[in-house]
Structure formats: structure tokens, C-alpha cells
Design a protein around this motif. Structure first.
Motif, PDB file in Angstrom:
ATOM      1  N   SER A  71       0.182  -3.330   1.870  1.00  0.00           N
ATOM      2  CA  SER A  71       0.699  -2.347   0.928  1.00  0.00           C
ATOM      3  C   SER A  71       2.034  -1.844   1.397  1.00  0.00           C
ATOM      4  CB  SER A  71      -0.252  -1.182   0.827  1.00  0.00           C
ATOM      5  OG  SER A  71      -1.551  -1.623   0.853  1.00  0.00           O
ATOM      6  N   ARG A  72       3.002  -2.640   1.260  1.00  0.00           N
ATOM      7  CA  ARG A  72       4.315  -2.186   1.706  1.00  0.00           C
ATOM      8  C   ARG A  72       5.269  -1.982   0.545  1.00  0.00           C
ATOM      9  NH1 ARG A  72       1.690  -0.940   4.997  1.00  0.00           N
ATOM     10  NH2 ARG A  72       1.548  -1.578   7.154  1.00  0.00           N
ATOM     11  N   SER A  73       4.980  -2.556  -0.599  1.00  0.00           N
ATOM     12  CA  SER A  73       5.900  -2.377  -1.712  1.00  0.00           C
ATOM     13  C   SER A  73       5.172  -1.766  -2.887  1.00  0.00           C
ATOM     14  CB  SER A  73       6.506  -3.723  -2.119  1.00  0.00           C
ATOM     15  OG  SER A  73       5.549  -4.481  -2.808  1.00  0.00           O
ATOM     16  N   ALA A  74       5.878  -0.976  -3.652  1.00  0.00           N
ATOM     17  CA  ALA A  74       5.236  -0.242  -4.729  1.00  0.00           C
ATOM     18  C   ALA A  74       5.301  -0.997  -6.049  1.00  0.00           C
ATOM     19  CB  ALA A  74       5.907   1.122  -4.892  1.00  0.00           C
TER      20      ALA A  74
ATOM     21  N   LEU B  28      -1.130  -2.730  -4.220  1.00  0.00           N
ATOM     22  CA  LEU B  28      -1.337  -1.315  -3.938  1.00  0.00           C
ATOM     23  C   LEU B  28      -2.795  -0.913  -3.842  1.00  0.00           C
ATOM     24  CD1 LEU B  28       1.547   0.132  -6.032  1.00  0.00           C
ATOM     25  CD2 LEU B  28       1.235   0.309  -3.576  1.00  0.00           C
ATOM     26  N   LYS B  29      -3.671  -1.872  -4.086  1.00  0.00           N
ATOM     27  CA  LYS B  29      -5.082  -1.532  -3.924  1.00  0.00           C
ATOM     28  C   LYS B  29      -5.425  -1.352  -2.452  1.00  0.00           C
ATOM     29  CE  LYS B  29      -6.930  -4.849  -6.444  1.00  0.00           C
ATOM     30  NZ  LYS B  29      -7.914  -5.592  -7.252  1.00  0.00           N
ATOM     31  N   PHE B  30      -4.564  -1.812  -1.597  1.00  0.00           N
ATOM     32  CA  PHE B  30      -4.924  -1.847  -0.191  1.00  0.00           C
ATOM     33  C   PHE B  30      -3.962  -1.045   0.652  1.00  0.00           C
ATOM     34  CE2 PHE B  30      -6.192  -5.751  -2.265  1.00  0.00           C
ATOM     35  CZ  PHE B  30      -7.560  -5.648  -2.100  1.00  0.00           C
ATOM     36  N   CYS B  31      -4.486  -0.616   1.780  1.00  0.00           N
ATOM     37  CA  CYS B  31      -3.682   0.169   2.692  1.00  0.00           C
ATOM     38  C   CYS B  31      -4.074  -0.220   4.092  1.00  0.00           C
ATOM     39  CB  CYS B  31      -3.970   1.649   2.470  1.00  0.00           C
ATOM     40  SG  CYS B  31      -2.968   2.721   3.478  1.00  0.00           S
ATOM     41  N   GLY B  32      -3.175  -0.088   5.022  1.00  0.00           N
ATOM     42  CA  GLY B  32      -3.561  -0.354   6.399  1.00  0.00           C
ATOM     43  C   GLY B  32      -2.610  -1.308   7.050  1.00  0.00           C
ATOM     44  N   ALA B  33      -2.966  -1.729   8.250  1.00  0.00           N
ATOM     45  CA  ALA B  33      -2.039  -2.518   9.054  1.00  0.00           C
ATOM     46  C   ALA B  33      -1.787  -3.875   8.437  1.00  0.00           C
ATOM     47  CB  ALA B  33      -2.594  -2.694  10.441  1.00  0.00           C
ATOM     48  N   GLY B  34      -2.701  -4.369   7.667  1.00  0.00           N
ATOM     49  CA  GLY B  34      -2.479  -5.666   7.068  1.00  0.00           C
ATOM     50  C   GLY B  34      -3.783  -6.363   6.773  1.00  0.00           C
ATOM     51  N   ALA B  35      -3.652  -7.606   6.462  1.00  0.00           N
ATOM     52  CA  ALA B  35      -4.798  -8.347   5.977  1.00  0.00           C
ATOM     53  C   ALA B  35      -5.770  -8.712   7.091  1.00  0.00           C
ATOM     54  CB  ALA B  35      -4.316  -9.613   5.306  1.00  0.00           C
TER      55      ALA B  35
ATOM     56  N   SER C  29      -8.400  -7.410   1.936  1.00  0.00           N
ATOM     57  CA  SER C  29      -7.182  -7.994   2.482  1.00  0.00           C
ATOM     58  C   SER C  29      -6.008  -7.523   1.661  1.00  0.00           C
ATOM     59  CB  SER C  29      -7.265  -9.509   2.455  1.00  0.00           C
ATOM     60  OG  SER C  29      -7.339  -9.937   1.119  1.00  0.00           O
ATOM     61  N   GLY C  30      -4.858  -7.921   2.071  1.00  0.00           N
ATOM     62  CA  GLY C  30      -3.679  -7.513   1.329  1.00  0.00           C
ATOM     63  C   GLY C  30      -2.873  -6.544   2.140  1.00  0.00           C
TER      64      GLY C  30
END
Lengths: 261, 197
Positions: free
Chosen positions: A205-208, A214-221, A202-203
Motif C-alpha cells: 500500500s504505497r500508492s493511493a 489500498l486494501k492492504f497495509c504493512g511492510a509488504g506482501a 498480500s499486496g
């Protein structure tokens, strides 16, 4: 070429064949395509999860069946399977790498197997582990309904299993079948699924600026939807806590394969 | 020598030859090595690539998918930053392997395009793909989680993993952005421990 190891394995093989054949006949049952509201819903997409048709082992893989597998595949015997694929608990309840604890063990579900070992077993019979969605579709059914999850009495019955203290010895496989003819989905063992290690990803990744995010990527949780279904949520929690080389005394598996035409 | 021992030795030799293929000089990978897993990879140029192709030297391994807009480009930048923190001699010995979560969409041409867009050093870096079942197994040995979320995106953990010369996990970093100093130190150590090629 003569292999002395093979000779030693013969009595075990004969025993396994004699004991395992009844269960092998029962084999796989077909599960038609279905749609279901998964307890794992995606925040951007709460539409029901579509699951294509497949066939599934009617019962979890038994110790007798697993013994036949390691007899034919020495690389998966206890003591030989590499550490990358198995932990020290692998088949620890067996008397030796080619002997079960006792005669009654043949019909008990095999446990103390890692995800890699379970995958290897399924591959050896032209199958694979079910995905979470496939397992969940089957697990939603009772004897007469495809989706019994809204029935409090049914949920309570399943939860009853979790409330019982663990038994020293697991019972044999083969409890009453559900609508699909699949047995022991609830009440016997936990089961590996193919995508066991991604259920609680989950999680966003829109902010750095946040290392954790940042462990996660994709449309969302992925959010947990049906919070009433504790029994299934407990499975997710357990599976999510495991590494692919882990094994536990109450975690077994069954396999699925494409429907034969 | 007793005949039984001879037979056993022959069997062992035959098995050894079968499992190691042409590389007769290499002993089997250690039991805790990722190289126990046989993953048939294909790189961005369509060439077959064995997971253990660079055995003997450490390697950085990670997983991504090319249609990922945000984290995956950052992952490539972070790996580059990590390698740039090394000396030129060290960098010349460090290989990088990034495998796609998304074999359905990340075909060889798609990987090739990504490699060009990100100007990766093709002498040392490979963007690779394998089939869905091997993708799941590779992620499992690396401890990387991923799940398709239905709209073409994947939720996944991002980790940069250092394998030592025998394919054992020697370091892991989940920090994106600038190179992780502690991780760079581990990379240096692994390079030092491996014999120069």
C-alpha cells in the motif's frame, strides 16, 4: 432449577463419556520451541519463523468429544448456534443435535464445524486453535525428523492423500504418530487454524491511485516460498477461501495450549 | 398453565436475563448479528465499551493499528469524509468504532494520542482495543484479514463496515480516499430504518 432439556440429554451424555474417554486420556503432547522456514515467508523478512513451545492435541477432536461439548454447551448445538457463527452445514452429518450418525462415529474426527465452533470447543478445555506457524511446525515432521520436507518420498506420500478420492466416511483418528507424538496431521482432515483468514493477505500500500492496492497495509506482501510443498500450499488455499462461519465435511480441528510447567 | 411450561418459561426468562444483563428491555440480537459476539472493548479514554453499546442505531466499524503510517490515517480520513457526506442530523446519530489489530502496542494512552492527533469527534467516535483472542474473533465476524509481519507492521485488508441497528452487516466499502457514494447511500438507508434516538 429443574431443566427438562437436561434430562433428555443424559443418555447422550453417558454414551459420549463412555465412548470418548479413551481418546481424552491420550490428551496433549508437548512440542518444543522450534524454528522453521515457513512456506509463508515475508518479502522483507525471510528469516526462519520462530515458534514458542506449546502442547498440542495428539489427535484431531473426535465426534464423540464434540458431542460431549455440545451436551455441556447447548448454545453450540446444531439449530441453536447463531448464524453469525455457523453456516447451514454445521454438524449436518449428525443424526440429530445430540446424536451422531452411528456408533462408529465417536472415533471419527468431527468435521462440519465452523472456526467459531472450533474456537469455542478449544476454549472450553482451556485451549485455543493453533496458529498456522504452530501447525506448520508440527506438520513438517515425520516419524524421525523435525523437518522432513526436503525428502521427496515423504512429500509424495502426503500428496498421495490428496490424490485419493474422498471417502464417504472418514476413518477413525489415531494414525501413526510423528516425531512429536502428534497423529493425523496429514491424510485425514483439513484443520482450522487460529489465523486461517490471514494466510494469503498480500499486496502493498504505497500508492493511493489503485483501489485494490489500498486494501492492504504493512511492510509488504507475504510470498509463498517453498513452492514444492503443494500439500501445505493446498491447505493455505483452502483456509484462505473460507469465512469463519463456514464448515465443510473434510475440515476438522485440534487445539493447543501452553505447556504445563 | 401446566407446571412443565411454567418451569420452561422461568428457565427461558432466567437465561434471557443472564444474557442481556441489565438491558431487560432488549430482546436477544438476531442470529445473523455481529452482536452475537461479546467483545470486551476499552475506548481511548480507558472506559469499557460493549460492542453492542450503540445497538438501536447503525454504526460504522473498522479495524486499524496506530503505528500504520499510510493506509490507517487514510482510513480515518475516509470515514470522516463519509460522515461529512451526511446531513448534520444524520451525522449526529451515526457512531464510529475503530478497533486495533495490535493490542500489544495500542494501549489506551496510544489510542488517546491517535484520537487527538486525528482530531476525531469523541462524542461519536471510539478508537478501541481488546485482547488478542477477541481481536481475531472480531476480525472474523467482520471478514477483515490481518497478519503480523514481524517488524511491527501488519498486513491487513481495509474495510469500512456498516452495521444496521441490530448489528447486521448492511454495507461494506473498501474504497479509500473520498467517500464511496454507494456506501453513503446505504448509511442513509440504515439511519432511516432505525428509529431516531
Amino acid at each position: 432449577m429443574f431443566n427438562p432439556n437436561r434430562l433428555r440429554a443424559l443418555p447422550a451424555l453417558a454414551l459420549a463419556l463412555a465412548a470418548g474417554s479413551a481418546r481424552a486420556d491420550e490428551g496433549y503432547v508437548s512440542v518444543p520451541a522450534g524454528k522453521m522456514a515457513s512456506v509463508l515467508a515475508r518479502d522483507a523478512n525471510e528469516a526462519p519463523t520462530a515458534v514458542a513451545s506449546f502442547s498440542m492435541r495428539a489427535t484431531p477432536v473426535t465426534q464423540g468429544e464434540y458431542l460431549r461439548f455440545v451436551t455441556a454447551h447447548p448454545e453450540w448445538r446444531r439449530g441453536r448456534a447463531p448464524k453469525t457463527f455457523t453456516d447451514p452445514g454445521y454438524l449436518q452429518d449428525w443424526r440429530s443435535p445430540l446424536a451422531l450418525a452411528d456408533a462408529g462415529a465417536t472415533q471419527r474426527p468431527v468435521t462440519n464445524v465452523s472456526w467459531f465452533a472450533a474456537q469455542a470447543y478449544c476454549e472450553a478445555e482451556g485451549a485455543r486453535l493453533p496458529t498456522w506457524s504452530e501447525w506448520e511446525l508440527v506438520a513438517a515432521a515425520d516419524a524421525t525428523r523435525r523437518d522432513a520436507r526436503a525428502d521427496p518420498a515423504w512429500l509424495a506420500r502426503i500428496l498421495g492423500w490428496y490424490a485419493r478420492p474422498a471417502q464417504a466416511l472418514l476413518p477413525a483418528v489415531g494414525s501413526a504418530p510423528n516425531l512429536y507424538g502428534v497423529r493425523d496431521v496429514h491424510g485425514l482432515v483439513w484443520e482450522w487454524v487460529d489465523d486461517f483468514n490471514a494466510l494469503l493477505v498480500s499486496g502493498d500500500s504505497r500508492s493511493a491511485d489503485d483501489a485494490d492496492k489500498l486494501k492492504f497495509c504493512g511492510a509488504g506482501a507475504i510470498n509463498l516460498q517453498d513452492k514444492q510443498n503443494y500439500a501445505v500450499l493446498m491447505r493455505i488455499a483452502l483456509l484462505s477461501s473460507l469465512k469463519a462461519s463456514d464448515s465443510t465435511g473434510s475440515l476438522g480441528f485440534r487445539c493447543v495450549r501452553p505447556l504445563s510447567p | 398453565m401446566n407446571p412443565n411450561t411454567t418451569r420452561r418459561t422461568l428457565c427461558a426468562l432466567a437465561l434471557f436475563a443472564a444474557t442481556t444483563g441489565a438491558a431487560l428491555a432488549a430482546p436477544p440480537a438476531p442470529g445473523d448479528s455481529i452482536y452475537q459476539l461479546d467483545v470486551p472493548l476499552t475506548d481511548q479514554d480507558g472506559r469499557p465499551l460493549a460492542l453492542d453499546a450503540h445497538r438501536g442505531q447503525p454504526i460504522l466499524v473498522s479495524m486499524f493499528y496506530t503505528s500504520c503510517k499510510f493506509v490507517c490515517p487514510m482510513l480515518v480520513d475516509t470515514i470522516r469524509d463519509t460522515t461529512m457526506a451526511l446531513s448534520e442530523a444524520e451525522r449526529a446519530r451515526l457512531n464510529v468504532l475503530i478497533v486495533s489489530f495490535d493490542p500489544a502496542k495500542d494501549s489506551v494512552p496510544v489510542l488517546k494520542k491517535a484520537a487527538e492527533q486525528r482530531s476525531i469527534d469523541a462524542r461519536r467516535w471510539a478508537l478501541a482495543r481488546t485482547d488478542a483472542a477477541h481481536t481475531r474473533k472480531l476480525a472474523a465476524v467482520l471478514g477483515i484479514q490481518y497478519r503480523a509481519v514481524g517488524n511491527g507492521d501488519f498486513n491487513h485488508t481495509t474495510a469500512l463496515i456498516l452495521l444496521d441497528s441490530e448489528g447486521r452487516i448492511a454495507g461494506r466499502s473498501t474504497r479509500l480516499g473520498k467517500a464511496d457514494a454507494a456506501f453513503v447511500k446505504l448509511v442513509r438507508q440504515a439511519l432511516k430504518q432505525a428509529a431516531p434516538n
